[in-house]
Each structure stands twice: as C-alpha cells, then as structure tokens.
Scaffold this motif. Sequence first.
Motif, PDB file in Angstrom:
ATOM      1  N   GLU A  79       0.958  -1.362   0.123  1.00 57.01           N
ATOM      2  CA  GLU A  79      -0.030   0.102  -0.006  1.00 57.01           C
ATOM      3  C   GLU A  79       0.797   1.202  -0.086  1.00 57.01           C
ATOM      4  N   GLN A  80       2.132   1.202  -0.075  1.00 54.26           N
ATOM      5  CA  GLN A  80       3.133   2.121  -0.074  1.00 54.26           C
ATOM      6  C   GLN A  80       2.804   3.351  -1.051  1.00 54.26           C
ATOM      7  N   GLU A  81       2.806   2.682  -2.161  1.00 56.23           N
ATOM      8  CA  GLU A  81       2.346   3.704  -3.512  1.00 56.23           C
ATOM      9  C   GLU A  81       1.154   4.413  -3.161  1.00 56.23           C
ATOM     10  N   GLU A  82      -0.028   3.828  -2.897  1.00 57.51           N
ATOM     11  CA  GLU A  82      -1.205   4.509  -2.712  1.00 57.51           C
ATOM     12  C   GLU A  82      -1.102   5.753  -1.405  1.00 57.51           C
ATOM     13  N   LEU A  83      -0.317   5.265  -0.291  1.00 56.27           N
ATOM     14  CA  LEU A  83      -0.019   5.986   0.654  1.00 56.27           C
ATOM     15  C   LEU A  83       0.776   7.451   0.160  1.00 56.27           C
ATOM     16  N   LEU A  84       1.734   7.198  -0.934  1.00 52.38           N
ATOM     17  CA  LEU A  84       2.584   8.241  -1.074  1.00 52.38           C
ATOM     18  C   LEU A  84       1.725   9.446  -2.082  1.00 52.38           C
ATOM     19  N   SER A  85       0.790   8.637  -2.597  1.00 55.72           N
ATOM     20  CA  SER A  85      -0.067   9.353  -3.688  1.00 55.72           C
ATOM     21  C   SER A  85      -1.197  10.412  -2.763  1.00 55.72           C
ATOM     22  N   ALA A  86      -1.604   9.396  -1.758  1.00 58.40           N
ATOM     23  CA  ALA A  86      -2.410  10.239  -0.941  1.00 58.40           C
ATOM     24  C   ALA A  86      -1.762  11.663  -0.232  1.00 58.40           C
ATOM     25  N   VAL A  87      -0.466  11.373   0.437  1.00 65.97           N
ATOM     26  CA  VAL A  87       0.513  12.282   0.823  1.00 65.97           C
ATOM     27  C   VAL A  87       0.413  13.487  -0.009  1.00 65.97           C
ATOM     28  N   SER A  88       0.771  13.146  -1.290  1.00 64.29           N
ATOM     29  CA  SER A  88       1.056  14.108  -2.517  1.00 64.29           C
ATOM     30  C   SER A  88      -0.024  15.145  -2.562  1.00 64.29           C
ATOM     31  N   TYR A  89      -1.352  14.436  -2.701  1.00 61.26           N
ATOM     32  CA  TYR A  89      -2.599  15.279  -2.719  1.00 61.26           C
ATOM     33  C   TYR A  89      -2.803  15.915  -1.329  1.00 61.26           C
ATOM     34  N   ILE A  90      -2.716  15.406  -0.221  1.00 61.39           N
ATOM     35  CA  ILE A  90      -3.051  16.302   0.929  1.00 61.39           C
ATOM     36  C   ILE A  90      -1.990  17.245   1.229  1.00 61.39           C
ATOM     37  N   ASN A  91      -0.698  16.907   0.524  1.00 60.50           N
ATOM     38  CA  ASN A  91       0.256  17.868   0.835  1.00 60.50           C
ATOM     39  C   ASN A  91       0.157  18.964   0.129  1.00 60.50           C
ATOM     40  N   ASN A  92      -0.112  19.022  -1.325  1.00 56.82           N
ATOM     41  CA  ASN A  92      -0.418  20.057  -1.968  1.00 56.82           C
ATOM     42  C   ASN A  92      -1.450  21.074  -1.468  1.00 56.82           C
ATOM     43  N   TYR A  93      -2.533  20.345  -1.032  1.00 62.54           N
ATOM     44  CA  TYR A  93      -3.802  20.977  -0.594  1.00 62.54           C
ATOM     45  C   TYR A  93      -3.360  21.837   0.762  1.00 62.54           C
ATOM     46  N   ALA A  94      -2.734  21.049   1.732  1.00 63.83           N
ATOM     47  CA  ALA A  94      -2.216  21.696   2.908  1.00 63.83           C
ATOM     48  C   ALA A  94      -1.258  23.015   2.579  1.00 63.83           C
ATOM     49  N   LEU A  95      -0.329  22.819   1.654  1.00 70.90           N
ATOM     50  CA  LEU A  95       0.493  24.002   1.325  1.00 70.90           C
ATOM     51  C   LEU A  95      -0.203  25.018   0.626  1.00 70.90           C
ATOM     52  N   ASP A  96      -1.069  24.853  -0.166  1.00 73.48           N
ATOM     53  CA  ASP A  96      -2.256  25.866  -0.795  1.00 73.48           C
ATOM     54  C   ASP A  96      -2.826  26.620   0.198  1.00 73.48           C
ATOM     55  N   LEU A  97      -3.246  25.925   1.515  1.00 71.74           N
ATOM     56  CA  LEU A  97      -3.856  26.534   2.399  1.00 71.74           C
ATOM     57  C   LEU A  97      -2.906  27.359   3.447  1.00 71.74           C
ATOM     58  N   LYS A  98      -1.857  26.831   3.567  1.00 73.00           N
ATOM     59  CA  LYS A  98      -0.722  27.499   4.252  1.00 73.00           C
ATOM     60  C   LYS A  98      -0.255  28.911   3.591  1.00 73.00           C
ATOM     61  N   ARG A  99      -0.258  28.783   2.296  1.00 75.20           N
ATOM     62  CA  ARG A  99       0.179  29.998   1.383  1.00 75.20           C
ATOM     63  C   ARG A  99      -1.027  30.938   1.656  1.00 75.20           C
ATOM     64  N   ASP A 100      -2.417  30.724   1.459  1.00 77.33           N
ATOM     65  CA  ASP A 100      -3.500  31.523   1.626  1.00 77.33           C
ATOM     66  C   ASP A 100      -3.836  32.203   3.042  1.00 77.33           C
ATOM     67  N   ALA A 101      -3.242  31.374   4.008  1.00 76.78           N
ATOM     68  CA  ALA A 101      -3.495  31.792   5.412  1.00 76.78           C
ATOM     69  C   ALA A 101      -2.308  31.281   6.117  1.00 76.78           C
ATOM     70  N   PRO A 102      -1.058  32.087   6.134  1.00 80.11           N
ATOM     71  CA  PRO A 102       0.082  31.563   6.759  1.00 80.11           C
ATOM     72  C   PRO A 102       0.074  31.710   8.374  1.00 80.11           C
ATOM     73  N   SER A 103      -0.901  32.171   8.872  1.00 75.76           N
ATOM     74  CA  SER A 103      -1.316  32.146  10.322  1.00 75.76           C
ATOM     75  C   SER A 103      -1.625  30.836  11.044  1.00 75.76           C
ATOM     76  N   LEU A 104      -2.327  30.139  10.126  1.00 73.84           N
ATOM     77  CA  LEU A 104      -2.779  28.600  10.586  1.00 73.84           C
ATOM     78  C   LEU A 104      -1.877  27.853  11.367  1.00 73.84           C
ATOM     79  N   SER A 105      -2.361  27.172  12.145  1.00 73.54           N
ATOM     80  CA  SER A 105      -1.324  25.981  12.813  1.00 73.54           C
ATOM     81  C   SER A 105      -1.369  24.774  11.938  1.00 73.54           C
ATOM     82  N   GLN A 106      -0.688  24.126  12.249  1.00 71.94           N
ATOM     83  CA  GLN A 106      -0.513  22.915  11.582  1.00 71.94           C
ATOM     84  C   GLN A 106      -1.820  22.006  11.778  1.00 71.94           C
TER      85      GLN A 106
END
Length: 153
Positions: A79-106
């Motif tokens: 399941e490692q490949e599927e996990l890494l795919s999910a991480v990529s999607y979530i990371n991109n979304y999280a980075l977009d959020l962080k860019r739009d609202a830099p004061s948000l906590s993790q």
Amino acid sequence: MTDDQSKSIEKQLKNTQAPSVPVTSAPVPAQKTTPAASNISSAMAQSNTKTPKAPEPQIKKVDIAIAGVTYPIFCPVHEQEELLSAVSYINNYALDLKRDAPSLSQESILVLCCLNLYEKIHANQRSDEDRLQKDKQSEALLNKIMKDAHSIL
C-alpha cells in the motif's frame, strides 16, 4: 502475566490484524497473574500452535511530510504507493491553505484538509446516487417505450 506471555499475546494480536490497516505496536501492560488468566493464555498459545499461521504482512515505516512536518507511518508494503499518492494530494492542499492563511496552525491546516476530503467524498457519493437514480429512470422509460412499441405492432 509474564513478559513471555505478554510477548506471545502481542504476537498473536499482530497475526490477527487486517493487513490493510497500518500497524503500530504498543507495549502490553503487566498484570497480576491469576490461575484463570494463566490458563487462558496458555490455552491460546497451544491453540495457536495447532492452527497454521497466516503469513505476516510486510510492514514498512514510511516518513511522510505534510506542510513541512514529517510524520512516521507504518504501512503495508503493497500500500506504500497509494499512501505516497495520498500524501502528495494532501500535502499540495495543505501547502495551498498555508500559503493563503500563513497564520494557521498545523493542526488547523490538517482539520481543514480532513473537512475538505469529507466534502469531496460526500459529493462523490451524492453524484453516484444521482447517477444511479437517473439510470433507473432511463431504464424505466426505455421499458415503457418498448412495451408501447410492442403493443402497437
């Protein structure tokens, strides 16, 4: 319960876990030994040796990074490949959020990611249900047209 019995029970629990669930191991707390507990654990150990053991899933520790924070995850190798795919999607979304609202906590970023994923899953389920309903209506209409056509002929 002795340490050997605790290890035996922990091993048995690992063997019975579903392979698609990430596995982490927690220490089994020591308990007072009672005759009943001793008999149960020895009976479990004996019954476990009589039945053939299923092969243990290959588990691998994978370090994933989401919005700059690294998390260790124990994942079945297949399941490692599927996990890494999910991480990529979530990371991109999280980075977009962080860019739009830099004061948000993790934590807030991850909560928003979870809510967004739920919304997408729920919308997809509604879409599937709507499509199924339309398919049923189309089939009923087609059957009616065919029945009317047969009655005319």
